[in-house]
Design an enzyme around this catalytic site. Structure first.
Site, mmCIF file in Angstrom:
data_model
loop_
_atom_site.group_PDB
_atom_site.id
_atom_site.type_symbol
_atom_site.label_atom_id
_atom_site.label_comp_id
_atom_site.label_asym_id
_atom_site.label_seq_id
_atom_site.Cartn_x
_atom_site.Cartn_y
_atom_site.Cartn_z
ATOM 1 N N ASP A 150 8.879 -34.327 -15.784
ATOM 2 C CA ASP A 150 9.267 -35.724 -15.605
ATOM 3 C C ASP A 150 8.150 -36.524 -14.945
ATOM 4 O O ASP A 150 8.372 -37.650 -14.486
ATOM 5 C CB ASP A 150 10.583 -35.852 -14.824
ATOM 6 C CG ASP A 150 10.499 -35.308 -13.420
ATOM 7 O OD1 ASP A 150 9.591 -34.493 -13.144
ATOM 8 O OD2 ASP A 150 11.337 -35.689 -12.571
ATOM 9 N N GLU B 180 3.424 -32.090 -1.309
ATOM 10 C CA GLU B 180 3.795 -30.684 -1.335
ATOM 11 C C GLU B 180 2.706 -29.964 -2.122
ATOM 12 O O GLU B 180 2.068 -30.563 -3.000
ATOM 13 C CB GLU B 180 5.139 -30.509 -2.034
ATOM 14 C CG GLU B 180 6.282 -31.111 -1.246
ATOM 15 C CD GLU B 180 7.634 -30.826 -1.888
ATOM 16 O OE1 GLU B 180 8.452 -30.178 -1.245
ATOM 17 O OE2 GLU B 180 7.856 -31.245 -3.034
ATOM 18 N N SER C 199 13.362 -32.146 -14.256
ATOM 19 C CA SER C 199 11.975 -32.033 -13.820
ATOM 20 C C SER C 199 11.219 -30.884 -14.497
ATOM 21 O O SER C 199 11.107 -30.854 -15.712
ATOM 22 C CB SER C 199 11.987 -31.894 -12.289
ATOM 23 O OG SER C 199 10.719 -31.827 -11.768
ATOM 24 N N ARG D 270 12.804 -18.586 1.709
ATOM 25 C CA ARG D 270 13.807 -19.660 1.807
ATOM 26 C C ARG D 270 14.649 -19.693 0.527
ATOM 27 O O ARG D 270 14.158 -19.308 -0.546
ATOM 28 C CB ARG D 270 13.161 -21.034 2.052
ATOM 29 C CG ARG D 270 12.140 -21.437 1.027
ATOM 30 C CD ARG D 270 11.662 -22.864 1.242
ATOM 31 N NE ARG D 270 12.607 -23.846 0.721
ATOM 32 C CZ ARG D 270 12.692 -24.207 -0.559
ATOM 33 N NH1 ARG D 270 11.894 -23.679 -1.478
ATOM 34 N NH2 ARG D 270 13.566 -25.100 -0.929
ATOM 35 N N PRO D 271 15.911 -20.103 0.672
ATOM 36 C CA PRO D 271 16.724 -20.216 -0.545
ATOM 37 C C PRO D 271 16.262 -21.434 -1.329
ATOM 38 O O PRO D 271 15.990 -22.483 -0.737
ATOM 39 C CB PRO D 271 18.139 -20.437 0.004
ATOM 40 C CG PRO D 271 17.952 -21.011 1.369
ATOM 41 C CD PRO D 271 16.629 -20.542 1.887
ATOM 42 N N SER D 272 16.162 -21.307 -2.632
ATOM 43 C CA SER D 272 15.799 -22.466 -3.450
ATOM 44 C C SER D 272 16.889 -23.516 -3.343
ATOM 45 O O SER D 272 18.071 -23.189 -3.249
ATOM 46 C CB SER D 272 15.651 -22.027 -4.907
ATOM 47 O OG SER D 272 15.719 -23.155 -5.753
ATOM 48 N N ASP E 122 4.227 -32.398 -14.490
ATOM 49 C CA ASP E 122 5.446 -31.645 -14.808
ATOM 50 C C ASP E 122 6.317 -32.427 -15.797
ATOM 51 O O ASP E 122 5.923 -33.491 -16.280
ATOM 52 C CB ASP E 122 6.204 -31.242 -13.530
ATOM 53 C CG ASP E 122 6.911 -32.412 -12.880
ATOM 54 O OD1 ASP E 122 6.490 -33.562 -13.107
ATOM 55 O OD2 ASP E 122 7.891 -32.185 -12.146
ATOM 56 N N ASN F 182 3.050 -28.130 -4.433
ATOM 57 C CA ASN F 182 3.381 -28.152 -5.857
ATOM 58 C C ASN F 182 2.943 -29.446 -6.556
ATOM 59 O O ASN F 182 3.155 -29.608 -7.747
ATOM 60 C CB ASN F 182 4.881 -27.907 -6.065
ATOM 61 C CG ASN F 182 5.752 -28.975 -5.418
ATOM 62 O OD1 ASN F 182 5.343 -30.121 -5.253
ATOM 63 N ND2 ASN F 182 6.969 -28.589 -5.046
ATOM 64 N N ARG G 1 13.130 -17.782 -2.647
ATOM 65 C CA ARG G 1 11.682 -17.828 -2.863
ATOM 66 C C ARG G 1 10.942 -17.124 -1.737
ATOM 67 O O ARG G 1 11.349 -17.195 -0.570
ATOM 68 C CB ARG G 1 11.203 -19.275 -2.921
ATOM 69 C CG ARG G 1 11.792 -20.058 -4.072
ATOM 70 C CD ARG G 1 11.008 -21.336 -4.336
ATOM 71 N NE ARG G 1 11.726 -22.196 -5.267
ATOM 72 C CZ ARG G 1 11.731 -22.035 -6.587
ATOM 73 N NH1 ARG G 1 11.063 -21.040 -7.138
ATOM 74 N NH2 ARG G 1 12.414 -22.848 -7.365
HETATM 75 C C1 16G Z 1 12.409 -30.539 -6.291
HETATM 76 C C2 16G Z 1 11.833 -31.516 -5.315
HETATM 77 C C3 16G Z 1 10.535 -31.023 -4.743
HETATM 78 C C4 16G Z 1 10.731 -29.648 -4.143
HETATM 79 C C5 16G Z 1 11.386 -28.711 -5.107
HETATM 80 C C6 16G Z 1 11.778 -27.455 -4.392
HETATM 81 C C7 16G Z 1 11.973 -33.907 -5.413
HETATM 82 C C8 16G Z 1 11.691 -35.133 -6.184
HETATM 83 N N1 16G Z 1 11.588 -32.783 -5.964
HETATM 84 O O1 16G Z 1 11.596 -30.434 -7.391
HETATM 85 O O2 16G Z 1 10.133 -31.906 -3.755
HETATM 86 O O3 16G Z 1 9.504 -29.098 -3.763
HETATM 87 O O4 16G Z 1 12.555 -29.300 -5.641
HETATM 88 O O5 16G Z 1 12.487 -26.662 -5.235
HETATM 89 O O6 16G Z 1 12.543 -33.960 -4.348
HETATM 90 P P1 16G Z 1 13.177 -25.378 -4.677
HETATM 91 O O7 16G Z 1 14.137 -25.819 -3.604
HETATM 92 O O8 16G Z 1 13.798 -24.768 -5.856
HETATM 93 O O9 16G Z 1 12.089 -24.545 -4.093
HETATM 94 ZN ZN ZN Z 2 9.363 -33.359 -11.395
#
Ligand code: 16G
Ligand code: ZN
Length: 671
Positions: free
Chosen positions: A385, A503, A169, A630-632, A383, A505, A639
C-alpha cells in the site's frame, strides 16, 4: 439510537409518567435527532391533562400517553412509515397534524436492517491491532461494515471528514484489512480503538446496536447537521471492491453521513486527502501529486548549483498500488528517472517474494531483480500500500567477493534524513551568528527569535543498534524508543518541533509542528545570511513534501533522492555512514501469542519471567548479542529479533530464542 433508547426511555416514562419533566428530558437529550424531537414536541403540545374531548382507557392518568414514547422509540430502527403506524391514535393524529410522519427519524434508523446483511462469522475475534483490522478478505465483510459505522460516528463526533482505507499493506493478497484515518490525517485516536473492537466483536445486530448506542452516549454524538462524510479508498486486492461496498453501507447506515469513494489509492494518499480536506485545502489526488512534485522541484532549486544527477532509480512496486502511483508521480518529475518493476498484472502476486516487507525481513532481493545485471544500481522497494520503503543494491559482500544484496532500511533512511535536517538547522543557527552555549549543542539548536528548536528521532526496539549509535553519537540526537506501530512513534514524535520517526521496516516520516513551520514562513526571511534563509526555505519545502499524518513511500523516495543529489552521494556512499550489526528476524507460529506481554519498549517479556530469564542466558552467550520477542499485532504469530557480531551468530541466537518460545508457550497454561 432511538431504538436503543427504548429501555431507557420506557423506564423513565414509567418513572416520570408523561410529565413535562420527562418530555423536557427527551427534548434536551442530545441523542435525539431533530425528527424525534419534533414528535416529542407534538406530544408536548398535547395538554398534560387529557382534554374532555379525548377518551383514554382507564389505565391511570397517563397510561395511554405513556405508550407514546415507547412507540416512537421502539419503531425507530425501522422505516418512518412503520414508525408512524405504531404511534397511538392521539399522538399520531397530533403528529400528522404537523406533518412529521414522513420524516427521517434518527441516526440509526437504517442500521439494523443494513447490519443484518453482514452477519459476523461465528467464532472470530477481531482486534484492531497495530494498524486496524486484518483477516482473510473473504471473512471481513461484517468487520468492514461495522468499521464503516464507526467511521461515520467519528465523523459526526469530530464534524470533520474521516478516512477509511481497505488494505492489508504488506500481507498476502488473500488477506485484507481496514483502518481509519482521523481528521488530521493521522491514525484513529487510541480511545476509539476500543469502540472499534467492541463493534467488530458484537455477536449479532442487536448487540451491535447496543454497542453503537453506548458509543453515541459516551461520546455525546449528535445527529442532524452538520452532516458527516467519510472518504473511502482501497488498494489493489481482489476482495477490495466488495469490502468497499460493505464499508459504504456501514457508513450510510448512519443517518446524515455520506461515503465518498476515492477509488484505488495508496494508504498515505488517503490520509493526505483527509487532512487537506479538513484544512479547507484542495484534497484531491491531483493536488497530492502536485504538492509532492512542487516540493521536490523547489528542493532541487534550493540545492547546490550543478546538482549531481544519479543514475536511474529502480523501483520494486510489490505488485501493488504503488506501481501506478509512482509512475504518475514520476511523469511529473523530469529530474527523477525511474524504472518500475513488479507492477502487478497477470501472474504477479501482490507482496509475494517482492516488496519492502519481504526485502527487509528476509534480506533477499525481490523477484525480477538480478544481482549481476543490476549490480551497483540504486534500488528501492515499497510495500503493497506504499507506506513503507527500503533501499538496496547489489555489491561485493563484506565477507567474500561474491555479489550480495545490501539493505538500507528505515534506520538508514532516518539517519540520512536526520543529518540533512540537522544541517539545515545548523545553517540557520550559524546565520544568526549565535554563539552556542551548552544548550545549543545537540540535540538542541537555538535560533534567536524562535528559541530552542527541539529535534528528536524516534525508533523501536527493531532499530539496528548501529543506527541508534550513529544517531546518538555521530549526530548527537535524542533517540526515543516506542512500541512497534506508527501510532506510537507518531505520538512520540509530536513532542518535538521536528520529530523524525522510522521503523526499521521502512515506515516513517518527518513531522514538523505547524507552529514551527508557521514561524519559519513568517520570520525565516529575517535571518541575516542567504544560507540561513535558504535553509529555512528547504525546511518549509520538506514540510510540504512529507505526509504529516503517516509515513509515505513516495515522499520518502523523493527525500532520499534529493539528499543524495545534495550530498553527491551514490547509494554505496550513503550505505557507508555506518555498518549495520548483523541481525535476524524469525516468526513462530502455532503458539498462543496472547500469552506474551512485554515491557513498554518491547525489549523484555513480562508475562513469563522464566522465558525472559532463559532469553537472557542465551543472549549472554553471544558477542554483541541482543534479542527480544513480541506478539505480532497484525498476524497470529510471535516475532523474534536477534542481533549479534556475525550473521551466523545472529541466526543461531534467533533460532535458539525461537525454540525457547516453543518450549515455554507450549508448556504455559491456556489463557
Ligand atoms: C503495521 C504497522 C507498522 C508495524 C507493523 C508491525 C502502521 C501503519 N503499520 O504494518 O507500523 O511495524 O504493523 O506488525 O501502523 P506486527 O505487529 O505484525 O509486527
Ligand atoms: Zn503498508
Amino acid at each position: 439510537m432511538c431504538r436503543g433508547s427504548k429501555v431507557q426511555f420506557s423506564n423513565r416514562a414509567l418513572k416520570f409518567g408523561l410529565r413535562r419533566e420527562f418530555l423536557d428530558v427527551m427534548l434536551s437529550s442530545r441523542l435525539w435527532n431533530r425528527a424525534c424531537k419534533r414528535v416529542a414536541s407534538v406530544a408536548l403540545a398535547i395538554p398534560l391533562v387529557p382534554p374532555s374531548s379525548m377518551h383514554f382507557p382507564s389505565s391511570g392518568n397517563f397510561g395511554r400517553r405513556l405508550s407514546l414514547v415507547p412507540a416512537i422509540v421502539s419503531s425507530s430502527s425501522r422505516s418512518c412509515s412503520r414508525r408512524s403506524a405504531s404511534l397511538d391514535a392521539p399522538a399520531a393524529a397530533a403528529a400528522a397534524a404537523v406533518g412529521v410522519l414522513e420524516m427521517d427519524l434518527d441516526l440509526l434508523s437504517r442500521l439494523r436492517e443494513a447490519a443484518d446483511e453482514f452477519p459476523p462469522p461465528p467464532g472470530e475475534k477481531y482486534s484492531y491491532g497495530t494498524a486496524g483490522f486484518r483477516a482473510d478478505g473473504s471473512r471481513l465483510g461484517s468487520t468492514v461494515f461495522r468499521t464503516g459505522v464507526l467511521a461515520a460516528l467519528r465523523s459526526l463526533k469530530t464534524e470533520k471528514v474521516i478516512g477509511l482505507v481497505i488494505t492489508a499493506s504488506h500481507n498476502h493478497e488473500h488477506h485484507n484489512g481496514i483502518k481509519i484515518a482521523d481528521p488530521d490525517g493521522g491514525m484513529l485516536t487510541l480511545d476509539w480503538e476500543e469502540y472499534a473492537e467492541m463493534m467488530a466483536n458484537a455477536g449479532n445486530s442487536d448487540l451491535l446496536l447496543k454497542v453503537v448506542e453506548d458509543v453515541i452516549k459516551r461520546e455525546d454524538i449528535q445527529g442532524g447537521s452538520p452532516s458527516g462524510k467519510v472518504f473511502l479508498a482501497r488498494d489493489t486486492r481482489s476482495t477490495g471492491p466488495a469490502l468497499i461496498e460493505a464499508a459504504r453501507k456501514g457508513i450510510e447506515a448512519v443517518q446524515g453521513v455520506v461515503a465518498e469513494n476515492k477509488g484505488i489509492l495508496t494508504t498515505p494518499q488517503l490520509h493526505w486527502m483527509v487532512r487537506a480536506t479538513n484544512k479547507d485545502e484542495i484534497g484531491s489526488e491531483l493536488q497530492y501529486f502536485q504538492t509532492l512534485s512542487n516540493a521536490f522541484r523547489l528542493l532541487l532549486d534550493l540545492g547546490p548549483s550543478n546538482l549531481f544527477k544519479p543514475e536511474t532509480l529502480i523501483v520494486d512496486a510489490s505488485n501493488g498500488v504503488g506501481a501506478s502511483k509512482i509512475l504518475e508521480l514520476g511523469q511529473k518529475l523530469e529530474a527523477l528517472d525511474m524504472e518500475i518493476r513488479n507492477t502487478g498484472g497477470k501472474g504477479n502476486v501482490l507482496n509475494y517474494l517482492v516488496g519492502a516487507d519481504f526485502v527487509q525481513k528476509e534480506k533477499v532481493f525481490p523477484l525480477n531483480f538480478d544481482a549481476s545485471s543490476d549490480q551497483d544500481k540504486r534500488c528501492v522497494s515499497v510495500d503493497g500500500d506504499a507506506d513503507r520503503l527500503v533501499y538496496f543494491y547489489f555489491g561485493p559482500s563484506q565477507t567474500d567477493k561474491s555479489l550480495a544484496m545490501h539493505l538500507l532500511d528505515g534506520d538508514k533512511i532516518m539517519a540520512l534524513f536526520s543529518s540533512f535536517i540537522l544541517d539545515q538547522l545548523r545553517m540557520m543557527e550559524k546565520s544568526t551568528n549565535f554563539v552556542g552555549e551548552s544548550d545549543s549543542r545537540p540535540p538542541n539548536v537555538v535560533i534567536p527569535g524562535y528559541g530552542t528548536v527541539k529535534l528528536g528521532v524516534v525508533q523501536t526496539a527493531y532499530a539496528n543498534g548501529a543506527s541508534t549509535n550513529y544517531l546518538q553519537q555521530k549526530l548527537g540526537l535524542e533517540v526515543a524508543l516506542t512500541p512497534t506501530g506508527v501510532k506510537h512513534l507518531h505520538a512520540r514524535a509530536e513532542a518535538y518541533d521536528i520529530g523524525i520517526y522510522f521503523e526499521a521496516n521502512g515506515h516513517g516520516t518527518i513531522l514538523m509542528q505547524e507552529s514551527f513551520v508557521d514561524w519559519l514562513r513568517e520570520h525565516g526571511n529575517t535571518l541575516p545570511s542567504v544560507e540561513g534563509r535558504t535553509a529555512v526555505k528547504r525546511l518549509v519545502a520538506v514540510s510540504e513534501l512529507f505526509n504529516s499524518g503517516v509515513g509515505d513511500a513516495l515522499s520518502g523516495i523523493l527525500m532520499v533522492e534529493i539528499i543524495l543529489r545534495y550530498r553527491e552521494w551514490s547509494i554505496q556512499q550513503w550505505d557507508s555512514i555506518y555498518t549495520d550489526l548483523p541481525s535476524k528476524q524469525l516468526t513462530i507460529k502455532g503458539v498462543d501469542r496472547s500469552l506474551i506481554t512485554t515491557t513498554a519498549d518491547e525489549t523484555r517479556v513480562k508475562s513469563i519471567p522464566q522465558l525472559q530469564d532463559a532469553i537472557d542466558v542465551e543472549v549472554a552467550k553471544y558477542k554483541a548479542g541482543r534479542s527480544f520477542v513480541r506478539p505480532s499485532g497484525t498476524e497470529n504469530l510471535v516475532r523474534v529479533y536477534a542481533e549479534a557480531a556475525t550473521q551466523e551468530s545472529a541466526v543461531t541466537l534467533a533460532e535458539a530464542v525461537g525454540r525457547l518460545i516453543l518450549q515455554y508457550l507450549q508448556a504455559a497454561p491456556e489463557s
